[in-house]
Each structure stands twice: as structure tokens, then as C-alpha cells.
Design a protein around this motif. Structure first.
Motif, mmCIF file in Angstrom:
data_model
loop_
_atom_site.group_PDB
_atom_site.id
_atom_site.type_symbol
_atom_site.label_atom_id
_atom_site.label_comp_id
_atom_site.label_asym_id
_atom_site.label_seq_id
_atom_site.Cartn_x
_atom_site.Cartn_y
_atom_site.Cartn_z
ATOM 1 N N GLY A 79 -17.474 28.612 -10.928
ATOM 2 C CA GLY A 79 -16.893 27.278 -10.809
ATOM 3 C C GLY A 79 -17.973 26.230 -10.940
ATOM 4 N N GLY A 80 -17.547 24.972 -10.998
ATOM 5 C CA GLY A 80 -18.553 23.930 -11.115
ATOM 6 C C GLY A 80 -17.944 22.563 -11.303
ATOM 7 N N ILE A 81 -18.816 21.598 -11.581
ATOM 8 C CA ILE A 81 -18.397 20.219 -11.800
ATOM 9 C C ILE A 81 -18.998 19.727 -13.110
ATOM 10 C CG2 ILE A 81 -18.471 17.847 -10.936
ATOM 11 C CD1 ILE A 81 -18.676 18.963 -8.118
ATOM 12 N N VAL A 82 -18.147 19.130 -13.942
ATOM 13 C CA VAL A 82 -18.599 18.514 -15.188
ATOM 14 C C VAL A 82 -18.415 17.005 -15.051
ATOM 15 C CG1 VAL A 82 -18.270 18.369 -17.683
ATOM 16 C CG2 VAL A 82 -17.861 20.546 -16.498
ATOM 17 N N ASP A 83 -19.499 16.262 -15.205
ATOM 18 C CA ASP A 83 -19.448 14.804 -15.197
ATOM 19 C C ASP A 83 -19.500 14.355 -16.648
ATOM 20 O OD1 ASP A 83 -19.742 12.078 -14.963
ATOM 21 O OD2 ASP A 83 -21.184 12.177 -13.312
ATOM 22 N N THR A 84 -18.420 13.755 -17.122
ATOM 23 C CA THR A 84 -18.323 13.388 -18.538
ATOM 24 C C THR A 84 -18.826 11.971 -18.814
ATOM 25 O OG1 THR A 84 -16.057 12.578 -18.258
ATOM 26 C CG2 THR A 84 -16.341 14.911 -18.846
ATOM 27 N N ARG A 85 -19.403 11.330 -17.786
ATOM 28 C CA ARG A 85 -19.847 9.944 -17.968
ATOM 29 C C ARG A 85 -21.290 9.705 -17.551
ATOM 30 N NH1 ARG A 85 -14.288 7.012 -15.730
ATOM 31 N NH2 ARG A 85 -12.979 7.701 -17.478
ATOM 32 N N ASN A 86 -21.984 10.766 -17.234
ATOM 33 C CA ASN A 86 -23.337 10.608 -16.695
ATOM 34 C C ASN A 86 -24.177 11.809 -17.111
ATOM 35 O OD1 ASN A 86 -25.626 10.282 -15.148
ATOM 36 N ND2 ASN A 86 -24.524 9.807 -13.255
ATOM 37 N N PRO A 87 -25.303 11.596 -17.801
ATOM 38 C CA PRO A 87 -26.112 12.735 -18.225
ATOM 39 C C PRO A 87 -26.777 13.489 -17.073
ATOM 40 C CG PRO A 87 -27.213 10.670 -18.755
ATOM 41 C CD PRO A 87 -25.843 10.321 -18.275
ATOM 42 N N LYS A 88 -26.842 12.854 -15.888
ATOM 43 C CA LYS A 88 -27.426 13.526 -14.724
ATOM 44 C C LYS A 88 -26.442 14.564 -14.193
ATOM 45 C CE LYS A 88 -29.822 12.436 -10.397
ATOM 46 N NZ LYS A 88 -29.211 13.436 -9.538
ATOM 47 N N LYS A 89 -26.946 15.768 -13.909
ATOM 48 C CA LYS A 89 -26.069 16.818 -13.395
ATOM 49 C C LYS A 89 -25.515 16.425 -12.020
ATOM 50 C CE LYS A 89 -28.350 20.759 -15.606
ATOM 51 N NZ LYS A 89 -29.024 22.047 -15.383
ATOM 52 N N PRO A 90 -24.212 16.640 -11.792
ATOM 53 C CA PRO A 90 -23.631 16.321 -10.487
ATOM 54 C C PRO A 90 -24.082 17.290 -9.393
ATOM 55 C CG PRO A 90 -21.988 17.305 -11.934
ATOM 56 C CD PRO A 90 -23.200 17.071 -12.763
#
Length: 339
Positions: free
Chosen positions: A261-272
Motif C-alpha cells: 500500500g502507499g500514498i501517491v501525491d499527484t501535485r507535489n514532487p516531494k514524496k508524502p
């Protein structure tokens, strides 16, 4: 009896490779390949056509043309428009030794159909994918004997997860007599989801209430609307991820002990959050412990997918030179660093 040794000097004889699919991942693959001396990027295909140049391709020109005109087929010279670009490229470029399949697996049968096209073509060489879904890998397993008979060495699940993290889990497991759990957690940060449209749709397909077909059918506007609701974040739990079948095939643990599982941030190049794999098990002394392998936050999704993919492609070429064909996973074979 002569002992024939394959030519292993890849600096003077770089491997001619192609990239199928030229979205965000395909473009990143071109950039990863450019400084390499042991591989030469000579071919690419997208939905509308292909480009082939035995001397090598210019990534800046290819990426600019694709973004401006929608296809590498518009590059002159060498670009060719086609409604069956993969098949036509295979036939037009017989010298290509390996392909990275940077293709969206939408629908879920697509990668198996591409593998079948290679089998039917008579081409012999190495294929590498970065497949995500367990069911997609299961379809490739059904083609094992056909791939072997066709003289194709196919490396599946060779991205980041499955791929780099699955291989790390396979190595970490060696400390234990029994594996209790493998837990993979990923954080992905991208500045603009449109650079990775297909990848984001594949992620949406894992959300509750969605599947591969509904995600594939979504318009860009519908994807935007969903991301607006979630503030650009996709939170994914208990995904159908092929790490489970790959670790099971490698004899490390049953697939029900693997979670992804995980989190994808589609608006920020920094990993969440930091991407990591945790392997918990019991040692031969009876101690319970956990190994954790964490990827550096500064490494992008593209770096963690494309780097391993070409490392596995190089390993696949070594196997192919020795006459070893068929299907292999990232948990079975050690990738080789491409200089």
C-alpha cells in the motif's frame, strides 16, 4: 569440444534496446539510457507509430516531438506512422536485443497480449516489464512454455514495487527460518499527474469502488475531478500487487503474508512518505525481528522503476546468451548494474 563464450564486452558492443510506450515512464527510460555505455537506445513505439535508428536516438528530440505532435512517428528521419506500432517495430528492427515494456497494463490482459505478439513474430531476445497486478503476472505464467519455445527471456515485475523492493525482501528473508510478513509501503510524489496519466489510472483502479475497466474509461476531466476531491492524494491499501505471487514463487512466503500500500501525491514532487519494505520473521534461534529497507526520498518513481528495469534487462541478456529462455521475476534473478 569448443567452449563458446558469449561476448560480454558491453562497452564496445552496447546492447541495442527499445522502449515500448512513450508516456512519462517511457520518456524517463530514454533519459536513464542516454549516459549508459553498455546499452544503446535505438527504438521507441507509441500508440500512433514508432521510431528506429540503429545509431541511437536523441531523447530531447524524441520527447519534444512526442509532446508537441503526439507521436515519435513524426520524427524525421526514421519515424513511421502505424496503427499496429509494436508489431511493425518488431518486424522493422530485428537487431534490437531487448525491450522495456513501459506500457500501461490497461486492460489487464494487455501485457500478456504484447508478449503473445512477440512470440508470434519469431523475434528472439529479452523483454522486461514493470507490471503491478498479481493477475497480470498470472497471465504471463500461462505463457511460460511458449516464451521458452520462442527463445524469449522475459523478466516480469521489474520496476520499483514489484521489482526493487521485492528483490530486497527476497534478500532480507535470508536471515530468517520463517517469514511472518512482508509489508511494502510506498510514497510517490509527482508534480503533475498528466505526465503519468496511465500510471495514475492504474493506481485509481486499486481504490475502493474502482477497477481496471472503470479507471481505463475515465476521461482526463473525471480523473481531475477525483483528484480535486482527494486534494491530489491517492491513498492505496491492500493492493493487488504482484510482489505477493513473486515472493510465493520464490518460495519465501505464501502470498497472504505480503501486503502492499502507499500514498501517491499527484501535485507535489516531494514524496508524502518514505518508500520501504519491512520483512518480519523468526530466526533459527527463535528470535522475532524485522528488517527494514528504505529508499532515499530524493529518488523519484522514474529512477526507482527505470533503473531496476534496465538492470534486469542486462541480467536477462546474460541469461539469453547462455540459452536460458522463459519467464523470470525480480525475486528470482539479481539485476546487473548498467554502466
Amino acid at each position: 569440444m569448443t567452449n563458446h563464450q558469449p561476448n560480454t564486452d558491453l562497452t564496445n558492443n552496447p546492447i541495442p534496446v527499445g522502449v515500448l510506450g512513450f508516456g512519462g515512464l517511457g520518456q524517463a527510460a530514454a533519459r536513464v539510457l542516454t549516459p549508459k555505455q553498455e546499452m544503446c537506445w535505438v527504438a521507441a513505439a507509441d500508440q500512433k507509430g514508432y521510431i528506429y535508428s540503429p545509431e541511437g536516438l536523441d531523447p530531447d528530440l524524441c520527447i519534444r516531438t512526442y509532446r508537441d505532435r503526439g507521436s515519435v512517428a513524426d520524427i524525421e528521419p526514421g519515424g513511421t506512422h502505424s496503427t499496429q506500432s509494436i508489431i511493425d517495430l518488431i518486424n522493422h528492427a530485428p537487431l534490437v536485443k531487448g525491450y522495456f515494456l513501459a506500457l500501461p497494463n490497461l486492460p489487464n490482459t494487455f501485457m500478456a497480449s504484447v508478449a503473445q505478439a512477440f512470440i508470434n513474430s519469431g523475434w528472439q531476445g529479452v523483454l522486461v516489464d514493470a507490471l503491478k497486478r498479481t493477475s497480470a503476472v498470472e497471465q504471463l505464467l500461462e505463457l511460460q512454455e511458449e516464451l521458452k519455445a520462442a527463445g524469449i527471456t522475459y523478466m516480469t515485475g521489474c520496476g520499483a514495487t514489484p521489482g526493487l523492493l521485492t528483490a530486497a525482501a527476497a534478500i532480507a528473508a535470508q536471515s530468517y527460518a520463517e517469514i511472518h510478513s512482508v509489508n511494502i509501503t510506498f510514497g510517490v510524489g509527482i508534480a503533475n499527474w498528466e505526465a503519468y496519466r496511465a500510471t495514475i489510472r492504474e493506481d485509481i483502479a486499486h481504490l475502493p469502488g474502482y477497477n481496471v475497466e472503470t479507471a481505463r474509461a475515465m476521461t482526463d476531466a473525471e480523473v481531475e475531478a477525483l483528484l480535486d476531491k482527494t486534494n491530489g492524494l491517492l491513498k492505496l491499501e491492500n493492493m493487488e500487487h504482484a510482489d505477493d505471487i513473486m515472493l510465493e514463487l520464490a518460495g519465501i512466503c505464501s502470498r497472504d503474508r505480503v501486503t502492499v500500500g502507499g500514498i501517491v501525491d499527484t501535485r507535489n514532487p516531494k514524496k508524502p512518505l518514505s518508500t520501504n519494505v519491512q520483512v518480519t520473521g523468526r530466526t533459527f534461534e527463535g528470535k522475532i525481528s524485522t528488517h527494514t529497507f528504505t529508499l532515499g526520498d530524493e529518488t523519484s518513481m522514474a529512477a526507482n522503476v527505470c533503473g531496476p528495469a534496465f538492470g534486469y534487462l542486462k541480467a536477462g541478456v546474460k541469461l539469453h546468451q547462455r540459452g536460458i529462455y522463459g519467464l523470470f521475476t525480480a525475486a528470482e534473478v539479481m539485476p546487473q548494474f548498467v554502466r
